[in-house]
Scaffold this active site. Structure first.
Site, PDB file in Angstrom:
ATOM      1  CG  HIS A 400      -2.062   0.954   1.106  1.00 33.25           C
ATOM      2  ND1 HIS A 400      -1.978   2.281   1.423  1.00 33.25           N
ATOM      3  CD2 HIS A 400      -3.321   0.743   0.669  1.00 33.25           C
ATOM      4  CE1 HIS A 400      -3.148   2.854   1.190  1.00 33.25           C
ATOM      5  NE2 HIS A 400      -3.984   1.946   0.728  1.00 33.25           N
ATOM      6  CD  GLU A 453      -7.982  -3.541  -4.383  1.00 31.12           C
ATOM      7  OE1 GLU A 453      -7.521  -4.377  -5.161  1.00 31.12           O
ATOM      8  OE2 GLU A 453      -8.441  -2.446  -4.731  1.00 31.12           O
TER       9      GLU A 453
HETATM   10  N1  ACO Z   1       3.874  -7.641  -4.643  1.00 31.65           N
HETATM   11  C1  ACO Z   1       5.204  -7.716  -4.847  1.00 31.65           C
HETATM   12  N2  ACO Z   1       6.025  -6.663  -4.722  1.00 31.65           N
HETATM   13  C2  ACO Z   1       5.474  -5.487  -4.396  1.00 31.65           C
HETATM   14  C3  ACO Z   1       4.096  -5.355  -4.176  1.00 31.65           C
HETATM   15  C4  ACO Z   1       3.285  -6.491  -4.304  1.00 31.65           C
HETATM   16  N3  ACO Z   1       1.969  -6.446  -4.099  1.00 31.65           N
HETATM   17  N4  ACO Z   1       3.820  -4.062  -3.859  1.00 31.65           N
HETATM   18  C5  ACO Z   1       4.988  -3.414  -3.891  1.00 31.65           C
HETATM   19  N5  ACO Z   1       5.994  -4.276  -4.217  1.00 31.65           N
HETATM   20  C6  ACO Z   1       7.416  -3.986  -4.320  1.00 31.65           C
HETATM   21  C7  ACO Z   1       7.739  -3.301  -5.617  1.00 31.65           C
HETATM   22  O1  ACO Z   1       8.004  -4.224  -6.625  1.00 31.65           O
HETATM   23  C8  ACO Z   1       8.927  -2.492  -5.233  1.00 31.65           C
HETATM   24  O2  ACO Z   1      10.022  -3.387  -5.203  1.00 31.65           O
HETATM   25  P1  ACO Z   1      11.485  -2.911  -5.696  1.00 31.65           P
HETATM   26  O3  ACO Z   1      11.967  -1.994  -4.613  1.00 31.65           O
HETATM   27  O4  ACO Z   1      12.241  -4.175  -5.780  1.00 31.65           O
HETATM   28  O5  ACO Z   1      11.296  -2.205  -7.005  1.00 31.65           O
HETATM   29  C9  ACO Z   1       8.668  -2.081  -3.797  1.00 31.65           C
HETATM   30  O6  ACO Z   1       7.755  -3.053  -3.291  1.00 31.65           O
HETATM   31  C10 ACO Z   1       8.024  -0.695  -3.671  1.00 31.65           C
HETATM   32  O7  ACO Z   1       6.951  -0.611  -4.593  1.00 31.65           O
HETATM   33  P2  ACO Z   1       6.245   0.750  -5.017  1.00 31.65           P
HETATM   34  O8  ACO Z   1       5.771   0.613  -6.424  1.00 31.65           O
HETATM   35  O9  ACO Z   1       7.110   1.916  -4.691  1.00 31.65           O
HETATM   36  O10 ACO Z   1       5.033   0.781  -4.055  1.00 31.65           O
HETATM   37  P3  ACO Z   1       3.812   1.764  -4.196  1.00 31.65           P
HETATM   38  O11 ACO Z   1       3.620   2.405  -2.883  1.00 31.65           O
HETATM   39  O12 ACO Z   1       3.931   2.685  -5.347  1.00 31.65           O
HETATM   40  O13 ACO Z   1       2.651   0.753  -4.540  1.00 31.65           O
HETATM   41  C11 ACO Z   1       0.661  -0.472  -4.579  1.00 31.65           C
HETATM   42  C12 ACO Z   1       1.510   0.548  -3.805  1.00 31.65           C
HETATM   43  C13 ACO Z   1       0.300   0.108  -5.965  1.00 31.65           C
HETATM   44  C14 ACO Z   1      -0.626  -0.741  -3.823  1.00 31.65           C
HETATM   45  C15 ACO Z   1       1.460  -1.776  -4.731  1.00 31.65           C
HETATM   46  O14 ACO Z   1       1.797  -2.289  -3.476  1.00 31.65           O
HETATM   47  C16 ACO Z   1       0.756  -2.826  -5.567  1.00 31.65           C
HETATM   48  O15 ACO Z   1       0.830  -2.773  -6.801  1.00 31.65           O
HETATM   49  N6  ACO Z   1       0.055  -3.797  -4.931  1.00 31.65           N
HETATM   50  C17 ACO Z   1      -0.660  -4.822  -5.651  1.00 31.65           C
HETATM   51  C18 ACO Z   1      -1.985  -4.305  -6.170  1.00 31.65           C
HETATM   52  C19 ACO Z   1      -2.994  -4.093  -5.073  1.00 31.65           C
HETATM   53  O16 ACO Z   1      -3.148  -4.901  -4.163  1.00 31.65           O
HETATM   54  N7  ACO Z   1      -3.700  -2.945  -5.161  1.00 31.65           N
HETATM   55  C20 ACO Z   1      -4.697  -2.556  -4.171  1.00 31.65           C
HETATM   56  C21 ACO Z   1      -4.147  -1.568  -3.188  1.00 31.65           C
HETATM   57  S1  ACO Z   1      -5.309  -1.169  -1.935  1.00 31.65           S
HETATM   58  C22 ACO Z   1      -6.102   0.198  -2.493  1.00 31.65           C
HETATM   59  O17 ACO Z   1      -5.546   0.933  -3.229  1.00 31.65           O
HETATM   60  C23 ACO Z   1      -7.494   0.499  -2.086  1.00 31.65           C
END
Ligand code: ACO
Length: 531
Positions: A400, A453
């Site tokens: 998140h 989610e």
């Molecule tokens: N699975 C695996 N790796 C992840 C995940 C995940 N769900 N989420 C983040 N990471 C990793 C990224 O790959 C990144 O790794 P790196 O440093 O090796 O590149 C690191 O964690 C940081 O990721 P960011 O993209 O900076 O995280 P951000 O805060 O932008 O993303 C988000 C948040 C979009 C929710 C992300 O965690 C994601 O895509 N999750 C999966 C989709 C999801 O569940 N969405 C619903 C969110 S809840 C809501 O919005 C109501």
């Protein structure tokens, strides 16, 4: 930022101060009375001992601490970092940025002379100077406005580091545990949790407001028959039509009371519109809302045509309460921008649904459920999850932007799902454990936890909401948050009109050859188009 500015120029002075032995309840009155977010805590000899902020008070109350018996000394930030009156604003900014404080006490000759708030600094600073250097060009706010406060609100807030969010100061997960949808709706719409009589009156009004305005029901079947039908797009159109049918006036031209009345009307009617569209689309007759049922039970009855079990209705109700509001998210901001133009509530809600429809916001709780389906059996989980992460995919329902600890909504929804029981819930729990373990190993230090989610899909699936209605269901509960934000914006409005940093060709440019003088009307265009 002017180089000559010092902390003394910007600080709130004299400082609002409280003694160490004052209770949180009393301290809260002092902060309210002085309209400040923090006070310096002084001992009997007038020496600074700590800082106490509105945040500390909310945090304490949110964690079950009794504000009438707990003293500020127990919750304050002791021995706080201090500024002196001659410090530069740039130095103060560095401390705000590096240490993530919002208020700092300012000393003059060892005595507390004022309090500097990050807001004081941001007001005079160019926004680029508040960000870590290099993250965006000069004059430009951070991409996505991340970390930029653009309004004041008393609807609610999200505190990601603490894994806490609240509605009007009340812990939202506690509200979901202990209250009905209508009670929390009243809290957001009217500002306070209702007494019994208020709740009765509010519920009566909310039930009466479910009736569609004349002319709308007839317009829904053609929308539901559109070839590229999607529930959220259809709902957006229906909300727009309903606003028009109600003769929704510009909020600028109506008193606050009328705005709130219309907000209630729209929030009550949104699930009715959605369910009628859904059933028309499936070729089934619509089911009218049952006036004897509360919001959540009525929602399920309109969906399935059958009266839900109290357990299913309560599970959905808790999901709906948890998703009513969540800080200054993109759709809430959209609703407020539209309201700030003085426009009508129908327009603001139509825009908000449009913003929610984007996958980066409304997301797709169905994707987490789809991941469970793709995994199939517990023994395949680890291999599947490792492969996904190994190939650069994200695990749906984890991570998140704001929460860097457990998402409080997922914690409660896990409980709700567990109470509902069933093989899918058990399976989801096994996959969750494996996913957390794999994420911890393959993505160390990223602080990735289960988000809302993951269990939202499981809960909705268990109570009979089909996957394509997950996000639209979220839109219904979020309408309560949107309407609270609309009413707040309308009551204290200023047009939201930011600026953009122009990055095109240097202006003014010379016109190209042949554009010497205006050469006529439509005929000339036709001649050119044909040449
Ligand atoms: N699975 C695996 N790796 C992840 C995940 C995940 N769900 N989420 C983040 N990471 C990793 C990224 O790959 C990144 O790794 P790196 O440093 O090796 O590149 C690191 O964690 C940081 O990721 P960011 O993209 O900076 O995280 P951000 O805060 O932008 O993303 C988000 C948040 C979009 C929710 C992300 O965690 C994601 O895509 N999750 C999966 C989709 C999801 O569940 N969405 C619903 C969110 S809840 C809501 O919005 C109501």
């Amino acid at each position: 930022m002017a180089a000559t500015l010092t902390v003394a120029d910007l600080m709130h002075k004299p400082a609002v101060v409280v003694p160490t032995n004052i209770t949180l309840a009393e301290a809260s009155k002092v902060l309210d009375g002085n309209n400040v977010g923090a006070a310096a805590v002084l001992d009997e000899s007038g020496q600074l001992r700590g800082m106490v902020s509105e945040r500390d008070l909310l945090h304490s109350v949110g964690h079950g601490i009794d504000p009438s018996t707990t003293t500020v000394a127990e919750v304050m930030t002791a021995n706080p970092v201090t500024l002196t009156v001659s410090d530069s604003v740039e130095d103060a900014m560095d401390i705000f940025r590096d240490r993530r404080f919002r208020h700092l006490p300012v000393l003059d000759d060892g005595q507390v002379a004022g309090i500097l708030s990050i807001r004081h600094v941001v007001r005079v600073a160019h926004i680029e100077e508040v960000r870590p250097a290099g993250s965006a060009p000069p004059g430009l706010a951070p991409r996505g406005l991340e970390g930029v406060a653009v309004a004041e609100t008393s609807v609610g807030d999200v505190r990601g580091e603490e894994g806490f969010f609240h509605y009007r100061g009340y812990n939202a997960t506690e509200l979901a545990r202990r209250c009905s949808f209508e009670q929390v709706w009243h809290l957001l719409a009217e500002g306070e949790l209702p007494a019994d009589e208020q709740l009765r009156a509010f519920t009566t009004r909310a039930v009466e407001a479910r009736v569609l305005p004349p002319g709308v029901a007839e317009l829904l079947p053609p929308i539901a028959a559109l070839p590229a039908y999607s529930p959220l797009m259809a709902l957006r159109s229906a909300v727009s039509i309903t606003g028009a049918a109600l003769g929704s006036k510009p909020t600028l031209d109506i008193p606050a009371e009328e705005t709130r009345r219309e907000c209630l009307r729209m929030a009550a009617v949104v699930p009715v519109l959605l369910m009628r569209l859904h059933r028309h689309h499936l070729g089934m007759p619509p089911v009218d809302p049952d006036p004897d049922l509360g919001y959540a039970a009525s929602y399920l009855q309109m969906l399935t045509g059958e009266r839900p079990t109290p357990r299913a209705a309560r599970a959905l109700e808790q999901y709906l309460i948890l998703t009513m509001d969540h800080g200054f998210n993109a759709s809430t901001f959209t609703a407020r921008v539209i309201t700030s133009t003085g426009s009508d509530i129908g327009s603001a809600l139509t825009g908000a649904i449009g913003a929610l429809a984007g996958p980066l916001h409304g997301g797709a709780p169905s994707r987490a459920l789809a991941m469970l389906d793709a995994i199939g059996t517990p023994d395949r989980a680890e291999e599947y999850l490792r492969r996904e992460i190994g190939s650069g995919q994200r695990l749906m329902g984890f991570g998140h932007r704001v929460y860097k600890t457990d998402d409080p909504r997922s914690t409660l929804l896990r409980e709700v799902a567990t109470e509902l029981g069933g093989p899918q819930v058990e399976f989801a729990r096994q996959v969750e454990q494996t996913a957390l373990h794999v994420l911890n190993e393959l993505k160390p230090g990223r602080r990735l936890y289960t988000n809302v989610e993951f269990y939202a899909g499981v809960v909705m699936n268990s109570v009979g909401v089909p996957p394509d209605m997950f996000t639209p269901t979220f839109a219904c509960s979020r309408t309560v948050g949107w309407t609270a934000a609309i009413a707040e914006q309308a009551a204290n409005n200023r047009l939201i009109r930011p600026s953009a940093l122009y990055v095109g060709p240097s202006a003014p440019r010379a016109m190209p050859e042949g554009y010497g003088a205006y050469a006529g009307g439509p005929e000339r265009v036709r001649v050119e188009a044909g040449s």
